[in-house]
Design an enzyme around this catalytic site. Structure first.
Site, PDB file in Angstrom:
ATOM      1  N   LYS A 176       0.885  -1.164   0.000  1.00  0.00           N
ATOM      2  CA  LYS A 176       0.000   0.000   0.000  1.00  0.00           C
ATOM      3  C   LYS A 176       0.923   1.213   0.000  1.00  0.00           C
ATOM      4  O   LYS A 176       1.581   1.510   1.009  1.00  0.00           O
ATOM      5  CB  LYS A 176      -0.914   0.016   1.230  1.00  0.00           C
ATOM      6  CG  LYS A 176      -1.700   1.318   1.312  1.00  0.00           C
ATOM      7  CD  LYS A 176      -2.604   1.422   2.521  1.00  0.00           C
ATOM      8  CE  LYS A 176      -3.033   2.873   2.708  1.00  0.00           C
ATOM      9  NZ  LYS A 176      -3.944   3.059   3.847  1.00  0.00           N
ATOM     10  N   GLY A 191      -8.362   8.955   9.261  1.00  0.00           N
ATOM     11  CA  GLY A 191      -8.676   9.032  10.684  1.00  0.00           C
ATOM     12  C   GLY A 191      -9.685  10.100  11.053  1.00  0.00           C
ATOM     13  O   GLY A 191      -9.966  10.306  12.229  1.00  0.00           O
ATOM     14  N   ALA A 234      -9.872   5.591   3.496  1.00  0.00           N
ATOM     15  CA  ALA A 234      -9.834   6.718   4.431  1.00  0.00           C
ATOM     16  C   ALA A 234     -11.098   7.564   4.364  1.00  0.00           C
ATOM     17  O   ALA A 234     -11.579   7.906   3.291  1.00  0.00           O
ATOM     18  CB  ALA A 234      -8.626   7.622   4.215  1.00  0.00           C
ATOM     19  N   GLY A 235     -11.613   7.869   5.536  1.00  0.00           N
ATOM     20  CA  GLY A 235     -12.761   8.748   5.653  1.00  0.00           C
ATOM     21  C   GLY A 235     -13.963   8.124   6.336  1.00  0.00           C
ATOM     22  O   GLY A 235     -14.747   8.820   6.974  1.00  0.00           O
ATOM     23  N   ASN A 284      -9.650   1.810   9.047  1.00  0.00           N
ATOM     24  CA  ASN A 284      -8.923   1.426  10.254  1.00  0.00           C
ATOM     25  C   ASN A 284      -9.567   2.061  11.481  1.00  0.00           C
ATOM     26  O   ASN A 284     -10.177   1.397  12.318  1.00  0.00           O
ATOM     27  CB  ASN A 284      -7.451   1.845  10.129  1.00  0.00           C
ATOM     28  CG  ASN A 284      -6.586   1.344  11.277  1.00  0.00           C
ATOM     29  OD1 ASN A 284      -7.065   0.957  12.338  1.00  0.00           O
ATOM     30  ND2 ASN A 284      -5.299   1.326  11.085  1.00  0.00           N
ATOM     31  N   THR A 285      -9.485   3.401  11.556  1.00  0.00           N
ATOM     32  CA  THR A 285      -9.903   4.099  12.771  1.00  0.00           C
ATOM     33  C   THR A 285     -11.382   3.883  13.098  1.00  0.00           C
ATOM     34  O   THR A 285     -11.748   3.798  14.274  1.00  0.00           O
ATOM     35  CB  THR A 285      -9.611   5.605  12.618  1.00  0.00           C
ATOM     36  OG1 THR A 285      -8.274   5.759  12.158  1.00  0.00           O
ATOM     37  CG2 THR A 285      -9.766   6.337  13.930  1.00  0.00           C
TER      38      THR A 285
END
Lengths: 75, 263
Positions: free
Chosen positions: B104, B165, B191-192, B213-214
């Site tokens: 990645k 994040g 992301a987002g 992830n977050t």
């Protein structure tokens, strides 16, 4: 002091911290000394990747910057 | 009638995946929670970062003892790299560490937003593709940048939907739609996402997969959230492949207009 035939200690950095290692040491020897021989790690020497297949051939010189990395949580 | 299935595989290069949810492994309270969430999410692909090993001989197990590469496809990232050169070296280290051609690719251009440096990402991608890497680039929601990366040989592109994040959700559906319509390779929204409905929205737009992830790791209860994300990604994908009804401004009665009693 060491005799003329013994290798003097070399000052290097490992992960940013100063270390002293015996002269003539290989990357494999260093990893073994550090208890990392069995761990899944990757090594860079002075910013260049040391392939796993070269660990037992790659020597360490005075002033080397050694980075030993592992996989950690990340996104 | 065709069987209803959420088993809807997709390809990245020569690899086939069945779960359209890709998860990160950062910000978890423990390795145990990491594994529990990976299992609850149904993810096959899990990203990891490369960092300095703890030289303390008393150090515990490593992440890969828990998230086993035999069980998950481990996708090493180049997070934290701000130049193409650093990212290329980090990718090579990841290949040594994990015996994988997958990376990645992240080359960050700005500390506060963690927005990618597009020029540096293109440069690093070119080098890594030439070295045989399977490059999955994290990139801005710029259709031209995504097209360039696809044309270079990236087998997927991973545009952001909001800053890493941030949990702001899918802030750029129009840009993502243009990317989805104009890029030939799989598009992974990276992301987002903040909650399950965001993941569903990304999939309903036609994204191939979602990487998060977050949103899981920092949920009050990460494990059930991981399961919620799994369901949202599956629901969003199924809604996308089913084809949603057109929107109308005015009502259209669901009950028959004929046969209404005169009361």
């Amino acid at each position: 002091m060491s005799s003329e035939t013994a290798s003097p200690a070399l000052r290097i950095s490992i992960n940013g911290d100063p270390h002293s290692v015996p002269g003539g040491m290989t990357v494999a020897g260093l990893l073994s000394e550090l208890g990392m021989a069995e761990r899944r790690i990757a090594v860079a020497r002075n910013g260049e990747v040391v392939p796993k297949s070269s660990f037992d051939k790659a020597g360490i010189d005075a002033g080397d910057r050694i980075e030993i990395l592992e996989a950690v949580g990340g996104g | 009638m065709a069987a209803i299935t959420t088993k809807d595989p997709f390809q990245i290069g020569n690899r086939t995946f069945h779960s359209r949810l890709i998860i990160g492994s950062g910000k978890y309270a423990s390795f145990e929670e990491n594994l529990a969430c990976a299992e609850a999410s149904g993810a096959e692909v899990v990203t990891v970062a490369l960092r300095r090993v703890n030289l303390d001989p008393a150090k515990g197990p490593s992440l890969l003892d828990v998230l086993s590469p035999e069980r998950f496809t481990i996708l090493p990232n180049t997070a934290g790299c701000y130049t193409a050169e650093e990212a290329v070296t980090t990718a090579r280290l990841g290949r040594e560490l994990l015996d994988t051609d997958l990376v990645k690719l992240e080359v960050i251009g700005d500390e506060r937003t963690l927005y990618p440096d597009v020029a540096a990402t293109l440069e690093a991608a070119e080098t890594l593709l030439a070295e045989g890497f399977t490059v999955l680039p994290y990139i801005t929601d710029d259709p031209v940048a995504c097209q360039r990366l696809a044309a270079m040989g990236c087998p997927a592109v991973m545009p952001l939907a909001a800053p890493i994040g941030s949990g702001m959700g899918i802030r750029n559906p129009a840009s993502l739609r243009i990317i989805l319509e104009t890029v030939e390779v799989p598009v992974i929204v990276d992301a987002g996402v903040g909650t399950a409905s965001d993941a569903a929205v990304a999939m309903e737009l036609g994204a191939t997969a979602v990487l998060m992830n977050t949103a899981i790791a920092q949920a009050k209860q990460p494990e059930p959230m991981a399961h919620a994300m799994r369901m949202a990604v599956e629901a969003g994908r199924l809604a996308y492949t089913s084809g949603r009804m057109p929107m109308r401004l005015y009502a259209s009665a669901s009950s028959p207009l004929d046969g209404i009693a005169r009361l």
